[in-house]
Design an enzyme around this catalytic site. Structure first.
Site, mmCIF file in Angstrom:
data_model
loop_
_atom_site.group_PDB
_atom_site.id
_atom_site.type_symbol
_atom_site.label_atom_id
_atom_site.label_comp_id
_atom_site.label_asym_id
_atom_site.label_seq_id
_atom_site.Cartn_x
_atom_site.Cartn_y
_atom_site.Cartn_z
ATOM 1 N N ASP A 68 0.804 -1.226 0.000
ATOM 2 C CA ASP A 68 0.000 0.000 0.000
ATOM 3 C C ASP A 68 0.839 1.279 0.000
ATOM 4 O O ASP A 68 0.296 2.363 0.249
ATOM 5 C CB ASP A 68 -0.975 -0.014 1.176
ATOM 6 C CG ASP A 68 -2.189 -0.888 0.885
ATOM 7 O OD1 ASP A 68 -2.619 -0.913 -0.284
ATOM 8 O OD2 ASP A 68 -2.702 -1.538 1.803
ATOM 9 N N ASP A 92 -7.169 -4.310 -4.934
ATOM 10 C CA ASP A 92 -6.870 -2.945 -4.457
ATOM 11 C C ASP A 92 -5.574 -2.396 -5.064
ATOM 12 O O ASP A 92 -5.400 -1.196 -5.233
ATOM 13 C CB ASP A 92 -6.710 -2.901 -2.933
ATOM 14 C CG ASP A 92 -7.598 -3.875 -2.195
ATOM 15 O OD1 ASP A 92 -7.955 -4.914 -2.773
ATOM 16 O OD2 ASP A 92 -7.911 -3.623 -1.028
HETATM 17 N N1 GLY Z 1 -7.517 -1.380 0.380
HETATM 18 C C1 GLY Z 1 -8.271 -1.896 1.453
HETATM 19 C C2 GLY Z 1 -9.677 -1.462 1.475
HETATM 20 O O1 GLY Z 1 -10.223 -1.001 0.498
HETATM 21 O O2 GLY Z 1 -10.275 -1.607 2.529
#
Ligand code: GLY
Length: 383
Positions: free
Chosen positions: A104, A165
């Protein structure tokens, strides 16, 4: 159709007014969610032990800085630059506590370091962003041609895991190639996007959340429900990451298959969205309990707006109209513009099986503001 502009300008005014108070009250914090009194927590609180799911490495920590940059672009108030730089200075410390830094880094450093570099040309923010891009590129598994999600979890081997994601995180790699002229980052991003296109997007246009590969041979093994209801279902925020993320991959590369994939996912979403434009946490969740996710609503709306500008399938008008209806529904039903509370968007949920639903999340506010900024031609592209 253009009547939406005066509505969006009015929402923008209300956001700016509220955020004047919120930003002053929370100076020095990196918020994620609000307490029972509606006041933000602080993920940068150094008395809390730093780990991947708490403290400075928490994946949503870039959105506060991103909100500050968006407010700066709307108001020209220098105060917002100071707040945004403060956020990046804190995130910069995560490189020192590198252990546990994760996929992330795109969400963390695009709205902070890359935004600063794009808006001000600052050299230091460019260096920080390139450092983050190298970390993300280093997570590429050449066998399965995917970027690994997460690190080792207790009792779970995640070496072969990739998630939808990450279609947002890879924009950091596109930026790094555009910035340096070195194609390696873009090649990795496209290899990952191609893998996701092949294994994650179902024939009906919906996306899985987590896919698992054999990390040594690259063979695709299975999917997991992740934050959604089941392995067959469609976690709505994941549909947003897919449609908006593939659209961004198209914008950075010009590869038509990414645009077609974004439209395929968007058309699936349009079939699922009900007439009241309330977005559930999973499009296939059972009738009870009815869990809403306003955050997923914001991501889908932002993606549809972006897609409406480039779609070649004749669906541009319906994409834009749906996005506006989703945002108007949030504005009327769940948003809070009072100056005594911190969050704007309510009724968010992190996951179908979370024990807490109906919460606020800073990235719901981020994506709501971003969508309104898109509709009012405010600021620059953040991804
Ligand atoms: N990227 C994690 C979420 O959308 O909760």
């Amino acid at each position: 159709m253009t009547e939406y502009r005066s509505w969006a300008e009015n929402v923008k005014t209300r956001i700016i007014k509220k955020m004047e108070y919120v930003s002053r009250r929370n100076e020095g914090k990196i918020p994620y969610t609000t307490n029972a009194e509606g006041i933000y927590d602080d993920k940068s609180d150094e008395s809390v032990e730093f780990s991947a799911d708490n403290g400075l490495k928490w994946w949503t920590n870039g959105f506060w800085g991103g909100i500050m940059w968006m407010l700066y672009q709307a108001t020209n108030e220098e105060r917002y630059i100071t707040n945004a730089k403060d956020c990046l200075n804190k995130l910069n410390k995560t490189f020192d506590i590198f252990e546990g830094l994760h996929h992330d880094v795109g969400f963390m450093f695009m709205p902070t370091a890359v935004a600063e570099c794009r808006i001000t040309g600052d050299e230091r923010s460019r260096t920080i962003a390139l450092h983050a891009a190298n970390i993300l590129a280093g997570r590429f598994n050449i066998n399965g041609r995917y970027i690994r999600a997460w690190n080792d979890l207790p009792d779970v081997d995640t070496r072969g895991w990739a998630i939808i994601d990450c279609m947002f995180n890879i924009t950091l790699l596109y930026w790094a190639s555009e910035e340096t002229g070195d194609p390696r980052y873009r090649e990795i991003a496209m290899a990952h996007a191609d893998t996701v296109m092949k294994y994650f997007i179902r024939d009906n246009g919906s996306s899985i959340h987590i896919g698992e590969f054999n990390p040594d041979t690259g063979e695709y093994i299975r999917n997991y429900a992740g934050q959604g209801y089941s392995i067959q279902s469609a976690w709505t925020r994941g549909q947003g990451w897919a449609l908006y993320g593939f659209c961004l991959s198209y914008l950075h590369t010009g590869k038509k298959e990414y645009l077609e994939t974004a439209c395929h996912v968007a058309d699936y979403c349009l079939e699922q969205i009900s007439d009241n434009y309330v977005i559930p946490i999973d499009f296939m969740q059972p009738d009870m309990p009815q869990v809403e996710d306003s955050c997923g609503a914001c991501v889908i709306a932002g993606g549809l707006i972006e897609l409406s500008k480039v779609a070649e399938n004749g669906h541009s008008d319906i994409y834009l109209e749906t996005a506006i209806n989703i945002l108007k529904t949030l504005d009327k039903r769940v948003n809070d513009y009072s100056t005594s509370t911190d969050a704007i968007v309510n009724r968010c949920s992190a996951a179908y099986y979370s024990k807490d639903h109906d919460m606020t999340m800073n990235y719901a506010d981020y994506y709501f503001i971003e969508a309104i900024w898109k509709l009012t031609d405010t600021g620059t592209n953040m991804w």
